[in-house]
Every structure is written in structure tokens, then in C-alpha cells.
Motif scaffolding. Sequence first.
Motif, short mmCIF file in Angstrom:
data_model
loop_
_atom_site.label_atom_id
_atom_site.label_comp_id
_atom_site.label_asym_id
_atom_site.label_seq_id
_atom_site.Cartn_x
_atom_site.Cartn_y
_atom_site.Cartn_z
N LEU A 169 26.22 9.95 0.31
CA LEU A 169 27.15 11.07 0.18
C LEU A 169 26.67 12.29 0.95
O LEU A 169 27.47 13.14 1.37
CB LEU A 169 27.36 11.44 -1.29
CG LEU A 169 28.23 10.49 -2.11
CD1 LEU A 169 28.29 10.95 -3.56
CD2 LEU A 169 29.64 10.39 -1.53
N LEU A 170 25.35 12.40 1.15
CA LEU A 170 24.81 13.52 1.91
C LEU A 170 25.09 13.39 3.40
O LEU A 170 24.87 14.33 4.17
CB LEU A 170 23.30 13.63 1.68
CG LEU A 170 22.89 14.11 0.29
CD1 LEU A 170 21.42 13.85 0.05
CD2 LEU A 170 23.20 15.58 0.12
N ASP A 171 25.56 12.22 3.83
CA ASP A 171 25.89 12.01 5.24
C ASP A 171 27.26 12.55 5.60
O ASP A 171 27.63 12.58 6.78
CB ASP A 171 25.86 10.51 5.59
CG ASP A 171 24.48 9.90 5.40
OD1 ASP A 171 23.51 10.67 5.26
OD2 ASP A 171 24.38 8.67 5.38
N GLN A 275 29.65 13.47 -6.17
CA GLN A 275 30.35 14.21 -5.12
C GLN A 275 30.59 15.66 -5.55
O GLN A 275 30.41 16.59 -4.75
CB GLN A 275 31.70 13.54 -4.81
CG GLN A 275 31.58 12.21 -4.10
CD GLN A 275 32.95 11.57 -3.89
OE1 GLN A 275 33.64 11.23 -4.85
NE2 GLN A 275 33.34 11.41 -2.65
N ALA A 276 31.00 15.83 -6.81
CA ALA A 276 31.25 17.18 -7.32
C ALA A 276 29.96 18.00 -7.35
O ALA A 276 29.95 19.19 -7.03
CB ALA A 276 31.87 17.10 -8.71
N ALA A 277 28.86 17.35 -7.72
CA ALA A 277 27.58 18.05 -7.76
C ALA A 277 27.18 18.51 -6.37
O ALA A 277 26.70 19.64 -6.19
CB ALA A 277 26.50 17.13 -8.34
N LEU A 278 27.39 17.66 -5.36
CA LEU A 278 27.03 18.03 -4.00
C LEU A 278 27.94 19.14 -3.47
O LEU A 278 27.54 19.93 -2.61
CB LEU A 278 27.10 16.80 -3.08
CG LEU A 278 26.09 15.70 -3.42
CD1 LEU A 278 26.26 14.51 -2.50
CD2 LEU A 278 24.66 16.23 -3.35
N ALA A 279 29.17 19.19 -3.98
CA ALA A 279 30.07 20.29 -3.62
C ALA A 279 29.69 21.58 -4.33
O ALA A 279 30.17 22.66 -3.97
CB ALA A 279 31.52 19.92 -3.96
N GLY A 280 28.84 21.48 -5.37
CA GLY A 280 28.42 22.65 -6.12
C GLY A 280 29.48 23.19 -7.06
O GLY A 280 29.43 24.36 -7.45
N GLY A 361 17.49 14.57 2.07
CA GLY A 361 18.39 15.04 3.12
C GLY A 361 19.36 13.96 3.56
O GLY A 361 19.36 12.85 3.05
N PRO A 362 20.23 14.31 4.52
CA PRO A 362 21.18 13.33 5.06
C PRO A 362 20.48 12.26 5.88
O PRO A 362 19.30 12.36 6.18
CB PRO A 362 22.11 14.20 5.92
CG PRO A 362 21.29 15.39 6.30
CD PRO A 362 20.37 15.64 5.14
N GLY A 363 21.24 11.23 6.26
CA GLY A 363 20.71 10.17 7.10
C GLY A 363 20.50 8.85 6.40
O GLY A 363 19.92 7.92 6.98
N ALA A 364 20.98 8.71 5.14
CA ALA A 364 20.76 7.46 4.41
C ALA A 364 21.37 6.27 5.12
O ALA A 364 20.73 5.21 5.25
CB ALA A 364 21.34 7.59 2.99
N SER A 365 22.59 6.41 5.61
CA SER A 365 23.27 5.28 6.25
C SER A 365 22.51 4.82 7.49
O SER A 365 22.38 3.61 7.74
CB SER A 365 24.70 5.68 6.62
OG SER A 365 25.42 6.09 5.48
N ARG A 366 22.01 5.77 8.25
CA ARG A 366 21.24 5.42 9.45
C ARG A 366 19.94 4.72 9.06
O ARG A 366 19.54 3.72 9.69
CB ARG A 366 20.93 6.69 10.26
CG ARG A 366 20.23 6.42 11.58
CD ARG A 366 21.20 5.78 12.56
NE ARG A 366 20.63 5.63 13.89
CZ ARG A 366 21.36 5.41 14.97
NH1 ARG A 366 22.68 5.30 14.87
NH2 ARG A 366 20.79 5.27 16.16
#
Length: 381
Positions: A169-171, A275-280, A361-366
Motif C-alpha cells: 500500500l505504501l507503493d 489504507q485509512a491509516a496510511l491516509a492519516g 518505506g515504499p518499494g515492497a512490490s519491487r
Amino acid sequence: MGQEPLRVVLVAGEASGDQHGAKLVRQLRELCPEAAISGVGGPALEASGVRLLYRAEDLTLVGFSEVLPKLKVILGALKGMKRHLKEQRPDLLILIDFPDFNFRLGKAARRLGVPVLYYISPQVWAWRAKRAQQMAGFVDHLACVFPFEQRFFQLNAPMLPLSFVGHPLLDEPEEFDPRSLPVPQDAEVMGLLPGSRMSEVRMLLPMMLQAARIMREQRPGLHFVLPLAPGLPLAKVQPLLKRLPSGTTVLTGLAPQAMARARALLVCSGTATLQAALAGTPMVVVYKTGGFNYRVARSLIRVEHIAMPNLIIQRRLVPELIQETATPEKLAAEGLRLLTDEERRQRMIQGLRDVRLRLGGPGASRRVAELALSMMEKKPR
């Protein structure tokens, strides 16, 4: 003569797994454009170019009481996927959550000598902890998306190779234009997210709409936005929408935009809470199922919380209304508190920032795509 393209079989049996799987496939295509990918999934995986042998929406269950009506279809798909593995002998099997199906398929892959990468672990840490040891018997590598999962598996299945890759989700893009939603620009907005499965929507949407009516009586200017999950059969949802509260906008998709625009959310327990948590965005988490399903689940669950933000931060950050406490009146009361108690709002927003930090951080999919490619390169061809 050139070498045959790499063959991957991927199985994602639920809506969130379909989305995460599609992001993984896009990264795999960048690293290995010629890879042939087939399996089980939904619209997102299909759009990413995966050849679907079975559709996830035909196999998804919520609760134990749904098993019998779908058993013939599920067993047929499982048999077909085992046959596909035997005929194709792929270079890698990627399993995404969906444990009751994927455990059986993973064991069949192990017997055939097909490497197995498990991405998005099933919630064995919440119930059925012994399944961690089962996974060690057929999984070649586990890609964990939560830091507490890594600790759990190291303790309960130390022989299982694993790594913490972060959460996909961070991606996703973080910035959304509030004007992209068809709601009044100056309105106070509350989001209603009743789940991605039809059985959840049937149980939770009427309750959320009744709570919305109660809240609107006290705050007449309050506007509601209802982003329906893309995979829901609209013909079955429409009867539930006949008596919408005034000031309600119904959308198909656009949940991230709705979360970013809303001042507070009523959310079905599941991926949407993360998702809601990441949206704050402050939220109330709600869940209700049939009495039989609840009694069985209650006897098995071994965690204090069900909301993912609470599990990650290891305390009751967001309110949870479960089963008998999930009523329109209580839902409305908690929702109004998020709109009126500014001190409580700010504490929750700060806690949600902490949740985000714990996910890396982002980049999990990669990272998972690179892991998958390295596993395939090690396999003799």
C-alpha cells in the motif's frame, strides 16, 4: 534456439490480494518482460496481463457458513490448478494470502519440485498459530508485509526462510486532488466503507446508512461518500441503496480519494483500515458476521485487536465495534466523537503517523519482484 520464457503461476483469491498481485506483476514485467504469468485472480490481475484460469470472485468466502455452497466450485478450481502445475511445471508459484486454497496448492507444488514464494501471509498469527510450521513444510520463502509477522514466524517457524519487504500500500500515490470527488467543496465529509465482499456489504451497509441518518440529524451539513469496491456486483448492491440518507454520494472505486477527502471514516475491518491509516484519516472500525461464524472465529482468535492499525501499534488506537457492539447508534456516536472531539482526533492522527512509520518505506512490490526473479534464476531449467 533461445531459452523458453520464465513461467510463473500466481494465486490471489481476494480483492486486496488481486490489487497487490497486480502491482507485483507490473514490477515483474519490468524486470522480465517475456515472463508468462497465469493463475487465479480478479480484474486487477487480468488488467495487468495475467492469464486467468479461475476468477477470484467465484472462490472467495467470508465465514465458515459459506463453505458448503461454494465447495464444489472451489474443489474444482483446486483440482484444475494442481493439474496446471503438473502440466506447466512453472519456474515459480506465488501465493497471496487465501490460505485454505493456497496451502493445498503449495503442498502440491512442493511434491512437484516447484518453488513457492508466499507473499502476504495469511493471518496465522491471529489464529491457527500451528499453521506457521505447516508453511515451513512447503514455502521456500515468505515475504512478510508487517514487522510483527517477521517476529512471529521467527519464533514459531524458525526454519522458514523469510524477509520483511514492507507493505505494498505504501507503493501507491499519496497525493489526491480533493476536487476529483463529486462532493461539495466546502462540505464536512465522512466516508462509508462497508467492505469488498458482498456478504460484508449486506451485513454492514444498512447499519452504516442508518448511522449516517442519525449523524445527519445532529449535523445537517454532514456529507457522506460511499466508494463501493470495484469487484462488487452492482445488481446486488442496488437494493441496499434505495433509501440513501440525503447528502450521500455513491462512487465505484475511488476509495483512496474518499479516504483522503474525508474528515472521518466508518470502515469495515480489513485492508481498508490500513489504507485509512496510511491516509492519516481518523476512523471507526466495524465488523459483524453471522452468529455461527462469529462463535467459531471467537473460539480461535488469539489477538486482542482486529483492526490492523491497532495490531501494528499494539494498542487500542482506533475504536472497534464488533458483533453485538456493532449497532447504528454506537456507530453514529463514535463517528460524531471523531468530528467533535478535536483532542481525540489529534491523538488518533498522531498514532496513525506512528503506524505508517512502522511499515517502513515504499518499494515492497519491487522488492518482491526481485526476490521472485532471484528464486527463478536459482531453479535448474
